[in-house]
Enzyme design. Structure first.
Site, PDB file in Angstrom:
ATOM      1  N   LYS A  26      70.145 -52.617 -11.130  1.00 24.96           N
ATOM      2  CA  LYS A  26      70.204 -51.188 -11.461  1.00 24.96           C
ATOM      3  C   LYS A  26      71.282 -50.922 -12.506  1.00 24.96           C
ATOM      4  O   LYS A  26      71.071 -50.168 -13.459  1.00 24.96           O
ATOM      5  CB  LYS A  26      70.494 -50.395 -10.183  1.00 24.96           C
ATOM      6  CG  LYS A  26      69.396 -50.525  -9.141  1.00 24.96           C
ATOM      7  CD  LYS A  26      69.907 -50.181  -7.750  1.00 24.96           C
ATOM      8  CE  LYS A  26      68.896 -50.605  -6.689  1.00 24.96           C
ATOM      9  NZ  LYS A  26      69.421 -50.566  -5.339  1.00 24.96           N
TER      10      LYS A  26
ATOM     11  N   ARG B  95      63.542 -65.033  -2.679  1.00 21.61           N
ATOM     12  CA  ARG B  95      63.418 -63.942  -3.656  1.00 21.61           C
ATOM     13  C   ARG B  95      62.454 -64.338  -4.769  1.00 21.61           C
ATOM     14  O   ARG B  95      62.253 -65.509  -5.057  1.00 21.61           O
ATOM     15  CB  ARG B  95      64.781 -63.655  -4.307  1.00 21.61           C
ATOM     16  CG  ARG B  95      65.753 -62.908  -3.446  1.00 21.61           C
ATOM     17  CD  ARG B  95      67.083 -62.781  -4.185  1.00 21.61           C
ATOM     18  NE  ARG B  95      66.955 -61.917  -5.339  1.00 21.61           N
ATOM     19  CZ  ARG B  95      67.285 -60.628  -5.344  1.00 21.61           C
ATOM     20  NH1 ARG B  95      67.743 -60.065  -4.254  1.00 21.61           N
ATOM     21  NH2 ARG B  95      67.157 -59.907  -6.429  1.00 21.61           N
TER      22      ARG B  95
ATOM     23  N   GLU C 249      66.779 -49.259  -0.444  1.00 24.61           N
ATOM     24  CA  GLU C 249      67.840 -48.261  -0.649  1.00 24.61           C
ATOM     25  C   GLU C 249      67.338 -47.275  -1.711  1.00 24.61           C
ATOM     26  O   GLU C 249      66.916 -47.695  -2.789  1.00 24.61           O
ATOM     27  CB  GLU C 249      69.112 -48.932  -1.138  1.00 24.61           C
ATOM     28  CG  GLU C 249      69.732 -49.903  -0.155  1.00 24.61           C
ATOM     29  CD  GLU C 249      70.944 -50.582  -0.767  1.00 24.61           C
ATOM     30  OE1 GLU C 249      71.967 -49.901  -0.967  1.00 24.61           O
ATOM     31  OE2 GLU C 249      70.843 -51.792  -1.067  1.00 24.61           O
TER      32      GLU C 249
END
Length: 737
Positions: free
Chosen positions: A458, A448, A233
């Site tokens: 973020k 992950r 993204e």
């Protein structure tokens, strides 16, 4: 049908799972009935291997059943005699006789079972186990008290330092001894992934009447080539976790002769900025990968909209007016608009596109229940935010759940690789492609990669920037990829780190020192040597052997002088580290002191104290020394680095940004991550002295400052004042382990 499937050997749970897949269960039922018609009992001598039957049906979907071939694949007609079982077990035990006698009943008996079964594929498992038990008893006799005691656990051995392992693998924080490169780990035979065009062989893959025709078209377009994609993204900077995703997607394609797309998932115009698009591509290429094509989800907005209309026409989607708050969580109330007429939903969806609904007043939802129990995920929502690429053309935007699999289908992705948290979306991925009768790729999940002593979200990095805890997304104390590059981490070190973590399904949470070890390994080979003094102490050589400065040749890589030399001046005044001199000698101290000379690295001279000069407060400010050529002087206990006619530079020394391993864990840090900041995470040395060989260096050039560590030129450097970031120390700090 349940009785039919359990009758061929499936467990009841497996039979019920098979029944949930209508297409597969119909095929299996037809196959079983053809081999064993109703009311015609199968002869005892005939054997039908249930797993083999399932595998055969999966690999021959929708093809006319070749009964003879099916029976051969399933072992029908095969009769395994007790003598064959006895001989096979006897042979296996004979191969492991020595270990059995040594370990007795602590030996892994499952190994014997597995090897015997591999020799007699169609033999009954219980019969083999009984024979193994019988022959082991005959060999070892009854169990003794020692046999009944629990086997002691093997003592854990301390692993060798990562720096000394050429290709160690680190899994779940532990250093292993695997030596495979990332490409070796990702080759087709190493991973149990399907081959292109054989999607239907994947467990859980849904086969429809159109599957084989769509796969045939897919193979005609791709030529059987592996295709992957990295779909970030564009609303933030990539971090160390993304490095694993980049390596996995691009690496899997490369290892198997395929291609990888860089596809921006730009479906949320509120958070997307051009700087993120640029930075993402920069980081992908910095890590050494070139995308086959750079695409955007927005490239396909027209097609996605057309498919949304088709989904409504097929009765698989509807316009809903429940508020976001109403459908949050796992047990929201069912939508009262779920069964509204198709024509009505088509008109309302068109009204959404024309901007007749406000944000949050209407969504398009798909009719399915996801694996995590979430019902009817949203496909489209209203957003009156101009898109950076399409402008004001759209005021409705597709969601990840709708967009992702369809973009994969459009690009004919063979392996849609994503992290484990997306496993709950695998069924919806298959459902949507099949609901629209389009090519359906296969989603595969992996674990992950997380790092301790940091935050990567973020939102939290923005808070760190806003509060002044860090300068920006590329502050070298962060673990974003831009920050790691600025600090001086080579891309090869990051890729090696990902390889050592390994291709695991389990989530891996790693210590930063393991990444630092990978950096040392690469920088030791890449970074030329220079000398720098961070805390200078002036030294005057009173008997300097020449009327002017001498030139000293310093090897760029002392272990391999064929890689060249650089020159540094050597004159009457030099500078050494304050810590390399003591007035009083402690036991074990080997550097400069009264009565204890030291050698100067690369200069060919040994210096000895003649006079110690102090200021009014008693602080040593200068040393007067004499020098003697090394080949004449007695060999000193130590050699120290030094500079002469140096450049004055700024050096930034970094430590961990947070004090605790998990700064986001309330049980570890009750006050929140901002309360856990390390006050000593950055120390700036404003007047460090570096030898003049670095004068022509450019941002991101790397050096080893002898005896100090590895350093990289910071982009803040300007003419007359270079700035260096310390990447890592020369050796791991034992306090960090």
């Amino acid at each position: 049908a349940l009785g039919l499937f359990t009758g061929i050997g499936l467990s009841e749970a497996k039979a019920r799972e098979t029944l949930r897949n209508g297409a597969l269960s119909a095929l299996l039922r037809r196959a079983v009935l053809q081999v064993r018609p109703p009311r015609a009992p199968t002869p005892v001598s005939r054997f039908l291997g249930p797993r083999s039957a399932l595998e055969y049906v999966r690999s021959h979907p929708l093809e006319p059943l070749d009964v003879a071939d099916f029976e051969r694949a399933c072992g029908v007609g095969v009769c395994v005699t007790p003598e064959q079982i006895e001989e096979a077990v006897e042979a296996v035990i004979g191969e492991h006789r020595a270990e059995l006698l040594a370990e007795r009943y602590h030996f892994n008996m499952g190994l014997l079972m597995g090897e015997a079964r591999s020799r007699l594929r169609w033999a009954d498992g219980k019969t083999i186990k009984n024979e193994v038990d019988l022959q082991v008893l005959h060999l070892l006799g009854p169990k003794t008290e020692a046999d009944l005691e629990k086997k002691p656990k093997a003592a854990k051995t301390r692993p060798a330092p990562v720096e000394k392992q050429k290709a160690a693998v680190v899994e779940n924080g532990e250093v292993g001894t695997e030596t495979r490169s990332l490409l070796e780990q990702l080759r087709g035979e190493a991973l149990k992934f399907h081959k292109p065009g054989e999607n239907y062989k994947t467990e859980g893959y849904v086969v429809t009447p159109n599957t084989m025709a769509l796969l045939k078209q897919h193979l005609a377009i791709t030529g059987g080539q592996v295709r992957t994609r990295f779909p970030p993204e564009p609303n933030g900077i990539l971090h160390i976790g993304h490095a694993k995703a980049i390596n996995f997607n691009f690496g899997y394609a490369k290892a198997n002769g395929g291609v990888c797309f860089l596809r921006y998932d730009d479906t949320n115009p509120e958070k997307e900025e051009e700087k993120y698009f640029t930075a993402i591509r920069e980081m992908v290429e910095w890590l050494g990968y070139q995308p086959y094509a750079v695409t955007h989800a927005s490239d396909y907005f027209d097609q996605l909209y057309t498919w949304a209309l088709e989904l409504i026409r097929r009765g698989q989607a509807y316009v809903c007016h429940q508020k976001v708050e109403e459908i949050k969580g796992h047990n929201p109330p069912p939508s009262p608009w779920r069964d509204r007429p198709v024509e009505e939903s088509l008109l309302l969806f068109e009204d959404m596109r024309k901007g007749k609904f406000g944000e949050g007043e209407a969504t398009l939802r798909m009719k399915l229940v996801m694996e995590d129990g979430k019902m009817d995920p949203v496909a489209y929502r209203v957003k009156f935010t101009p898109h950076h690429r399409t402008g004001d053309k759209w005021c409705i935007y597709p969601t990840y759940d709708y967009t992702h699999c369809l973009c994969d289908s459009i690009e004919h992705i063979t392996h849609s690789l994503c992290t484990k948290e997306f496993q709950a979306r695998r069924s919806s991925y298959f459902w949507l492609c099949n609901a629209l009768d389009v090519y359906c790729p296969v989603q595969w999940e992996y674990g992950r990669l997380n790092l301790l002593y940091t935050v990567v979200s973020k939102r939290k990095i923005i808070r760190l920037v806003e509060t002044g805890a860090v300068r920006d997304w590329d502050d070298p104390r962060l673990f974003t990829l831009t920050a790691l590059r600025r600090r001086g981490f080579p891309p090869e070190a990051i890729n090696n780190f990902c390889a050592r973590v390994g291709v695991t399904v389990a989530q891996a949470t790693m210590e930063p020192h393991l990444l630092e070890a990978c950096a040392r390994e690469v920088l030791n080979e890449q970074a030329p040597r220079a000398m720098a003094v961070l805390e200078p102490l002036k030294v005057t050589i009173t008997n300097f052997p020449a009327p002017k400065a001498l030139e000293v040749l310093v090897p760029n890589f002392p272990a391999d002088e064929s890689r060249g030399f650089h020159k540094v001046p050597f004159q009457t005044t030099i500078y050494i580290e304050e810590t390399d001199f003591r007035e009083e000698v402690d036991k074990g101290y080997k550097r400069l002191a009264p009565g204890q000379p030291v050698g100067l690295r690369h200069a060919g001279y040994v210096i000895a104290i003649q006079n110690v000069i102090k200021d009014a407060s008693g602080r040593v400010i200068e040393l007067e020394v004499t020098c003697t050529k090394s080949d004449v002087a007695e060999k000193p206990k130590a050699f120290i680095h030094w500079v002469s006619e140096p450049l004055v530079c700024e050096v930034r020394l970094y430590e961990r940004l947070f004090l605790h391993k998990n700064p986001e864990d309330p049980s570890e840090v009750p006050g929140g991550f901002l309360s856990d900041l390390n006050p000593d995470s950055l120390r700036v040395v404003r007047n460090a002295l570096v030898d003049s060989s670095v004068l022509s260096a450019r941002p991101f050039d790397k050096f080893q400052f002898e005896r100090l560590g590895y350093f990289s030129v910071d982009p803040d450097s300007e003419e007359g004042k270079m700035v260096f970031n310390r990447t890592v120390t020369l050796k791991e700090d034992p306090g960090k382990a």
